[in-house]
Design an enzyme around this catalytic site. Structure first.
Site, PDB file in Angstrom:
ATOM      1  N   GLU A  94       4.025 -71.329 -40.094  1.00 20.20           N
ATOM      2  CA  GLU A  94       4.904 -72.276 -39.414  1.00 20.20           C
ATOM      3  C   GLU A  94       5.710 -71.638 -38.293  1.00 20.20           C
ATOM      4  OE1 GLU A  94       7.060 -73.880 -42.723  1.00 20.20           O
ATOM      5  OE2 GLU A  94       5.588 -75.461 -43.074  1.00 20.20           O
ATOM      6  N   GLU A 125      -4.300 -60.107 -58.177  1.00 18.61           N
ATOM      7  CA  GLU A 125      -2.874 -59.773 -58.224  1.00 18.61           C
ATOM      8  C   GLU A 125      -2.613 -58.481 -58.977  1.00 18.61           C
ATOM      9  OE1 GLU A 125      -0.462 -61.580 -61.842  1.00 18.61           O
ATOM     10  OE2 GLU A 125      -1.111 -63.173 -60.492  1.00 18.61           O
TER      11      GLU A 125
END
Length: 310
Positions: A94, A125
């Site tokens: 963004e 992860e």
């Protein structure tokens, strides 16, 4: 270490985490009316801003350090797994339309790569080596900042990212939702937003996810304000890539200058649609090339460019 021992060790770690704690008072939540469940969840969510507020001093210290590096050309890199990684990618994605940053200036890394945005990548992860490889691929330097994001504060990928970044001299920030986290300890700037146990035991996409979203918003937004990407509370570096943003660009110029529509259109035309430049043209009475030169000399800070023009 046998698989059984490793499992027992991991379970002991999870049992010690506030974000994984079991709430006996909610053990029969599934038997409640829908409206009551919604009220309970909304009440839980309402506690998050106060938890973030308790960490504003370390957040501000991190932002000042990040902005100083970025002003010298450094990049901001988020690194996380699962929900934490997705939130980092979201915040990074963004920045270009909001602040006209280069897509390479704010980067979101998620364990397992882009495919992990939509589906879990098994084992990603758990690999600090994968984080090191991802940062190596970015050619990380001492000018950059790496923000490791992990609700638990123990995710190997996030800790691995911060640990590797420190070997390259990069600035490091560790954002977690548990006190005394390994992630915060591994980073120069530790931010620990303790939101408490989740409505659904261990579902850290809830309060912890909301807290991380708020902190990442703070980091990117305030950093961009410090870098001169705004004029007051106006997004003067917005990139007009669609009709809505083109209309917003004109509205921002109008709010900043009070000029009539015809003058706004002329200023935007003279500056190639650059909002910040158009404002300078109108407020300082200069032409497009002069506005561009003034902003370059002011390192993009509109207030400084206006002061120089006057």
């Amino acid at each position: 270490m046998t698989p059984e021992t490793a499992y027992a060790d991991l379970r002991a770690q999870l049992d010690a985490l506030t974000t994984e704690a079991f709430r006996p008072d909610l053990a029969e939540i599934d038997r409640l009316p829908t409206l009551e469940i919604a009220r309970l969840m909304n009440a839980e969510d309402a506690t998050v801003p106060a938890a973030v507020a308790a960490q504003l001093e370390p957040i501000a210290a991190a932002v000042d350090a990040i902005a100083e590096r970025m002003a010298r050309g450094g990049r901001l890199v988020y690194a996380g797994a699962g929900t934490a990684g997705r939130l980092g990618v979201l915040d990074a994605s963004e920045c270009p339309p909001t602040f006209n940053t280069d897509p390479a200036q704010v980067v979101g890394l998620i364990a397992g790569g882009p495919g992990a945005m939509a589906a879990a990548v098994e084992g990603a992860e758990d690999s600090p080596e994968l984080a090191a490889a991802d940062l190596t691929a970015l050619a990380l330097t001492a000018a950059d900042t790496v923000v490791g994001v992990s609700a638990s504060g123990r995710t190997p990928y996030a800790i691995g990212a911060v640990t590797f970044a420190r070997t390259r001299g990069a600035l490091t920030v560790g954002l977690s939702c548990n006190a005394g986290s390994a992630l915060a300890a591994a980073a120069e700037h530790g931010i620990e937003v303790v939101v408490g146990p989740e409505l659904l035991t261990g579902s850290t996409r809830l309060k912890a996810g909301t807290a991380q979203k708020l902190v990442l918003n703070l980091i990117s937004t305030v950093t961009m304000i410090r870098l001169g990407k705004t004029y007051g509370n106006l997004m003067v570096d917005v990139r007009a890539t669609n009709d809505k943003l083109r209309a917003r660009s004109r509205r921002i110029v109008a709010l900043a200058t009070g000029a009539p529509d015809a003058e706004i259109e002329a200023a935007l035309t003279a500056t190639g649609g650059e909002v910040k430049n158009a404002i300078l043209v109108l407020l300082a009475g200069v032409d497009g090339p002069t506005a561009a030169a003034l902003l370059t000399a002011a390192h993009g800070h509109l207030r400084e460019a206006l002061a120089a023009a006057r």
